[in-house]
Write a protein that holds these residues in place. Structure first.
Motif, PDB file in Angstrom:
ATOM      1  N   SER A 121     -20.009 -28.289  82.265  1.00 40.89           N
ATOM      2  CA  SER A 121     -19.486 -28.451  83.628  1.00 40.89           C
ATOM      3  C   SER A 121     -20.268 -27.612  84.626  1.00 40.89           C
ATOM      4  CB  SER A 121     -18.009 -28.062  83.679  1.00 40.89           C
ATOM      5  OG  SER A 121     -17.238 -28.962  82.924  1.00 40.89           O
TER       6      SER A 121
ATOM      7  N   ILE B 175     -14.932 -21.386  91.273  1.00 40.43           N
ATOM      8  CA  ILE B 175     -13.689 -21.723  90.574  1.00 40.43           C
ATOM      9  C   ILE B 175     -12.750 -20.516  90.566  1.00 40.43           C
ATOM     10  CG2 ILE B 175     -12.668 -22.280  88.334  1.00 40.43           C
ATOM     11  CD1 ILE B 175     -15.144 -23.991  87.759  1.00 40.43           C
TER      12      ILE B 175
ATOM     13  N   TRP C 234     -20.702 -28.419  95.134  1.00 39.35           N
ATOM     14  CA  TRP C 234     -19.874 -27.424  94.460  1.00 39.35           C
ATOM     15  C   TRP C 234     -20.345 -25.999  94.780  1.00 39.35           C
ATOM     16  CZ3 TRP C 234     -20.689 -32.166  92.204  1.00 39.35           C
ATOM     17  CH2 TRP C 234     -19.581 -32.819  91.684  1.00 39.35           C
TER      18      TRP C 234
ATOM     19  N   ASP D  93     -12.212 -29.142  87.797  1.00 43.75           N
ATOM     20  CA  ASP D  93     -12.803 -27.807  87.909  1.00 43.75           C
ATOM     21  C   ASP D  93     -11.705 -26.748  87.809  1.00 43.75           C
ATOM     22  OD1 ASP D  93     -15.372 -28.957  88.481  1.00 43.75           O
ATOM     23  OD2 ASP D  93     -14.796 -29.143  90.585  1.00 43.75           O
TER      24      ASP D  93
ATOM     25  N   HIS E 232     -22.655 -28.659  87.522  1.00 43.06           N
ATOM     26  CA  HIS E 232     -22.228 -28.970  88.882  1.00 43.06           C
ATOM     27  C   HIS E 232     -22.811 -27.993  89.894  1.00 43.06           C
ATOM     28  CE1 HIS E 232     -18.557 -31.472  87.490  1.00 43.06           C
ATOM     29  NE2 HIS E 232     -19.584 -32.254  87.774  1.00 43.06           N
TER      30      HIS E 232
ATOM     31  N   TYR F  60     -21.126 -21.848  90.647  1.00 34.60           N
ATOM     32  CA  TYR F  60     -20.060 -22.823  90.397  1.00 34.60           C
ATOM     33  C   TYR F  60     -18.835 -22.132  89.794  1.00 34.60           C
ATOM     34  CZ  TYR F  60     -17.606 -26.470  87.680  1.00 34.60           C
ATOM     35  OH  TYR F  60     -16.662 -27.285  87.113  1.00 34.60           O
TER      36      TYR F  60
END
Length: 95
Positions: free
Chosen positions: A6, A40, A25, A54, A9, A36
């Motif tokens: 992931s 988050i 992102w 996410d 991104h 990234y």
């Protein structure tokens, strides 16, 4: 492995006509890095995309430690990403 993958991104952006979502992102969508994961942890930043998938990486008790690890340690992210991407590439696909 899904958390590491992931992290890709960090490059590029979502396009509304393809996914229904729009925007990058990370602040520099052409730079590889661990921003990234920092986004988050921060719960999103203005102008940056943060999808439900996410957020789920941070909310899941088994995945959260990896998000935190990768946000703090770019080398760990790079190492795990390469291993996961290599494994995925070597598995191939069936049409």
């Amino acid at each position: 492995e899904i958390v590491a993958l992931s992290g890709a991104h960090c490059l590029g952006a979502a396009h509304k006509d393809r996914s229904g979502f729009d925007g990058p992102w990370t602040e520099d969508k052409l730079k590889w890095g661990n921003d990234y994961f920092a986004n988050i942890i921060a719960g999103g930043k203005e102008g940056l995309l943060l999808l439900p998938s996410d957020k789920a990486l941070f909310e899941d008790e088994k995945m959260r430690p990896f998000v935190e690890k990768y946000a703090a340690d770019l080398e760990a992210f790079n190492t795990d990403y390469v291993a996961a991407h290599t494994k995925l590439s070597e598995l191939g696909f069936s049409a």
